[in-house]
Design a protein around this motif. Sequence first.
Motif, mmCIF file in Angstrom:
data_model
loop_
_atom_site.group_PDB
_atom_site.id
_atom_site.type_symbol
_atom_site.label_atom_id
_atom_site.label_comp_id
_atom_site.label_asym_id
_atom_site.label_seq_id
_atom_site.Cartn_x
_atom_site.Cartn_y
_atom_site.Cartn_z
ATOM 1 N N ILE A 30 -22.042 82.734 12.696
ATOM 2 C CA ILE A 30 -20.826 82.064 12.224
ATOM 3 C C ILE A 30 -20.827 80.610 12.685
ATOM 4 O O ILE A 30 -20.527 79.697 11.896
ATOM 5 N N ALA A 31 -21.175 80.378 13.954
ATOM 6 C CA ALA A 31 -21.160 79.022 14.493
ATOM 7 C C ALA A 31 -22.114 78.113 13.725
ATOM 8 O O ALA A 31 -21.770 76.976 13.364
ATOM 9 N N LEU A 32 -23.318 78.610 13.445
ATOM 10 C CA LEU A 32 -24.297 77.798 12.722
ATOM 11 C C LEU A 32 -23.902 77.599 11.263
ATOM 12 O O LEU A 32 -24.090 76.512 10.701
ATOM 13 N N SER A 33 -23.350 78.653 10.638
ATOM 14 C CA SER A 33 -22.983 78.551 9.220
ATOM 15 C C SER A 33 -21.849 77.561 9.012
ATOM 16 O O SER A 33 -21.824 76.837 8.011
ATOM 17 N N PHE A 34 -20.895 77.513 9.943
ATOM 18 C CA PHE A 34 -19.774 76.586 9.808
ATOM 19 C C PHE A 34 -20.232 75.128 9.817
ATOM 20 O O PHE A 34 -19.589 74.257 9.230
ATOM 21 N N LEU A 35 -21.345 74.863 10.493
ATOM 22 C CA LEU A 35 -21.821 73.483 10.621
ATOM 23 C C LEU A 35 -22.763 73.064 9.492
ATOM 24 O O LEU A 35 -23.231 71.931 9.478
ATOM 25 N N HIS A 36 -23.047 74.000 8.579
ATOM 26 C CA HIS A 36 -23.860 73.661 7.412
ATOM 27 C C HIS A 36 -22.930 73.158 6.312
ATOM 28 O O HIS A 36 -22.252 73.939 5.643
ATOM 29 N N TYR A 37 -22.932 71.847 6.113
ATOM 30 C CA TYR A 37 -21.969 71.243 5.196
ATOM 31 C C TYR A 37 -22.202 71.665 3.746
ATOM 32 O O TYR A 37 -21.265 71.688 2.943
ATOM 33 N N ASP A 38 -23.442 72.027 3.405
ATOM 34 C CA ASP A 38 -23.773 72.314 2.015
ATOM 35 C C ASP A 38 -23.721 73.795 1.680
ATOM 36 O O ASP A 38 -24.273 74.227 0.673
ATOM 37 N N THR A 39 -23.076 74.599 2.510
ATOM 38 C CA THR A 39 -22.959 76.034 2.229
ATOM 39 C C THR A 39 -21.497 76.431 2.040
ATOM 40 O O THR A 39 -20.584 75.677 2.388
ATOM 41 N N ASP A 40 -21.302 77.602 1.473
ATOM 42 C CA ASP A 40 -19.965 78.185 1.332
ATOM 43 C C ASP A 40 -19.935 79.484 2.123
ATOM 44 O O ASP A 40 -20.828 80.320 1.989
ATOM 45 N N ASP B 47 -19.360 81.528 -5.596
ATOM 46 C CA ASP B 47 -20.699 82.059 -5.826
ATOM 47 C C ASP B 47 -21.663 81.588 -4.738
ATOM 48 O O ASP B 47 -21.562 80.465 -4.231
ATOM 49 N N HIS B 48 -22.623 82.461 -4.405
ATOM 50 C CA HIS B 48 -23.677 82.182 -3.423
ATOM 51 C C HIS B 48 -23.117 82.009 -2.009
ATOM 52 O O HIS B 48 -23.777 81.397 -1.155
ATOM 53 N N SER B 49 -21.946 82.532 -1.740
ATOM 54 C CA SER B 49 -21.357 82.399 -0.404
ATOM 55 C C SER B 49 -22.035 83.343 0.588
ATOM 56 O O SER B 49 -22.561 84.393 0.225
ATOM 57 N N LYS B 50 -21.994 82.957 1.849
ATOM 58 C CA LYS B 50 -22.407 83.824 2.947
ATOM 59 C C LYS B 50 -21.146 84.491 3.492
ATOM 60 O O LYS B 50 -20.226 83.808 3.944
ATOM 61 N N VAL B 51 -21.096 85.819 3.426
ATOM 62 C CA VAL B 51 -19.879 86.558 3.758
ATOM 63 C C VAL B 51 -20.070 87.314 5.070
ATOM 64 O O VAL B 51 -21.027 88.080 5.219
ATOM 65 N N PHE B 52 -19.156 87.098 6.013
ATOM 66 C CA PHE B 52 -19.130 87.846 7.274
ATOM 67 C C PHE B 52 -18.023 88.887 7.174
ATOM 68 O O PHE B 52 -16.861 88.540 6.949
ATOM 69 N N PHE B 53 -18.389 90.147 7.360
ATOM 70 C CA PHE B 53 -17.445 91.251 7.110
ATOM 71 C C PHE B 53 -17.251 92.107 8.350
ATOM 72 O O PHE B 53 -18.203 92.462 9.039
ATOM 73 N N VAL B 54 -15.976 92.458 8.628
ATOM 74 C CA VAL B 54 -15.620 93.458 9.644
ATOM 75 C C VAL B 54 -14.433 94.241 9.100
ATOM 76 O O VAL B 54 -13.362 93.672 8.852
ATOM 77 N N GLY B 55 -14.599 95.546 8.906
ATOM 78 C CA GLY B 55 -13.495 96.340 8.359
ATOM 79 C C GLY B 55 -13.939 97.744 8.022
ATOM 80 O O GLY B 55 -15.025 98.186 8.413
ATOM 81 N N SER B 56 -13.110 98.449 7.275
ATOM 82 C CA SER B 56 -13.354 99.848 6.932
ATOM 83 C C SER B 56 -14.385 99.970 5.816
ATOM 84 O O SER B 56 -14.710 98.991 5.130
ATOM 85 N N GLY B 57 -14.875 101.201 5.632
ATOM 86 C CA GLY B 57 -15.860 101.447 4.584
ATOM 87 C C GLY B 57 -15.332 101.188 3.194
ATOM 88 O O GLY B 57 -16.037 100.653 2.339
#
Length: 611
Positions: free
Chosen positions: A232-242, A367-377
């Motif tokens: 998460i820390a590294l992804s937040f600092l990538h300006y060209d990503t979603d 589109d093409h986002s990097k998704v971090f997920f925590v939750g139920s099935g």
Amino acid sequence: HGYAAEVNVGDFEWPLSERGHADFSDVDPVAKRVMLQADDVWRLVEMTLLLCLILPLSVIWLSSKWHLGTWVHNFVSFAYFVDIVRRHTHPHSWILNIPMFILWLLDNIIGIFWRRHKTTNVQVTNISSNYIVAFWNCSGPMPIAPRFFIRKKDSGCLERAHVFTCFGNRGINDFGVTEKPWQVGCLIRVYHNDRRPILSLKDTISHTARVAEDISDVVAWGGFQSDKSEKIALSFLHYDTDCAVVAGGSGGAIFIDALQVFCAAKNRGARCCRLVCLFSTNDRGLFTWMGEQVDTIINANTFADVNGESKDNGHTEARKKDKLLTVKLAFTDLSSASADRAFLLNETGVPGYSMQLGRLNFDDIVDHSKVFFVGSGSLFISPSKKSTSKKTPCCLISHTARVAEDISNVVAWGGFQSDKSEKIALSFLQHDIDCAVVAGGSGGAIFIDALQVFCAAMNRGARCCRLVCLFSTNDRGLFTWMGDQVDTIVKASTFADGNEESKDDGHIEARNKDILLTVKLAFTDLSSAAADRSFLLDETGVPGYSMQLGRLTFDEIVDNSKVFFVGSGSLLSALQRKAPVKKLHVVSGISYDGAGPKVKGVTGSPDKQSS
């Protein structure tokens, strides 16, 4: 292959092995003979039991009986390690495995006794009957979404510490805790289930329930990096990503911490990615609390209007004038929300921040986002379905999708008795008991078949039990189709009006003048249903048969009923919360036995049983 097997018992060898005799030969191709030592036979049996029976069982228990499954899983690991290093023929394992095992032990011992501490001055906020938030002070660095191990000091010796993903104090929001300083916040889901089986007399209920009762003697150690902290820390600092953070229930901890870190970085003028934060829960208390915290964090931002206009000298200009930050909270329990929606903020006053009634549809994720997920099935399945259309990495097409595309070349064989077949048939014929069938999604197959069998038996004048049939789905097409089939089945019944008046010479008089058959269909996807409810029949015209908008409450099920269940984990969890109160006997899961003929050229709609 024509080879004979012979067991040749050798001599004991250190550390715990067997050395063969001089005449021992593994394979004799001339005599067509294979020789085995006693240790070889033992290892064949041992590895079969460990890897084919005990290991899969431990994985199952890790999700349903964690307190027991973790010990069984560790036993498999230890037994496998011992079996590798004990052989005198494995000197390479002595060099490679034993030093790593010793380092692992030292790491655990140092980690436990160096970082473990009693959480003094713990402050607790009771959110609802199912959720609490604990705050305590802690020294040391605090990664994003830190993991802490928590254990009550008076727990039994076999009670392992439970790991929780927490959030840190980032200086943006005090979360209403102002009496004492704190560094860590832990959102805890409280389970009220009894322990089965119990490992000690002290731990007869779930560990989270004991923590909620008295948190003063809790021991905690951390915070360790979770599997998402660095990513998460590294992804937040990538300006060209979603990026997107999707969370549900107690996963709100990572949702809050990611939102705090993102806002703090942007306030400092950092060039960050574009972020979408989505949260979903069916607990009204948790939803209200999350709304208050998110509102405080969002309103404390100084980096932008969240609509593309920058306030930091151009360093954080939004790409393509899109929103830098989108936050959405969804409340999914429509059974209580339909009557009172005052707690929802239709207009939060902040662009990009909204609340909604109903399930998340994930349309906000780019589109093409990097998704971090925590939750139920059940929540995880929804973004997985979206992954194809959103062009995120996904697996190859599923077998059911291939079947739906072309079912002409399907091979099928059956029908075998499921674990419920005989139980349902026998239960329906016991006049003095109460039964219920609860199903969701593709479990509608057992719902329809049980309803048909019950109605057919009653039409023949059989003395049957009192039955409640409940079905739930978030698919509008399936809900409509199920409604059509149930309507046909129920209206074709001739045994009674569904109330206390009998039409079969008194053989099927309802006990206590109650309804013999109760049928309810529930549609849970309120995101689409809120605007159009015309497909719901407010009055079905049949006593005991109804439709509803929102989750099932199971109030129709009589106390001490035998409940046959087929559906998702979230639906089963909701039913299990009612089970102790109503003293229900829940039968869940599907298994098959026997063998049957193959049937080629199946036509019609594909069906799948889910457990």
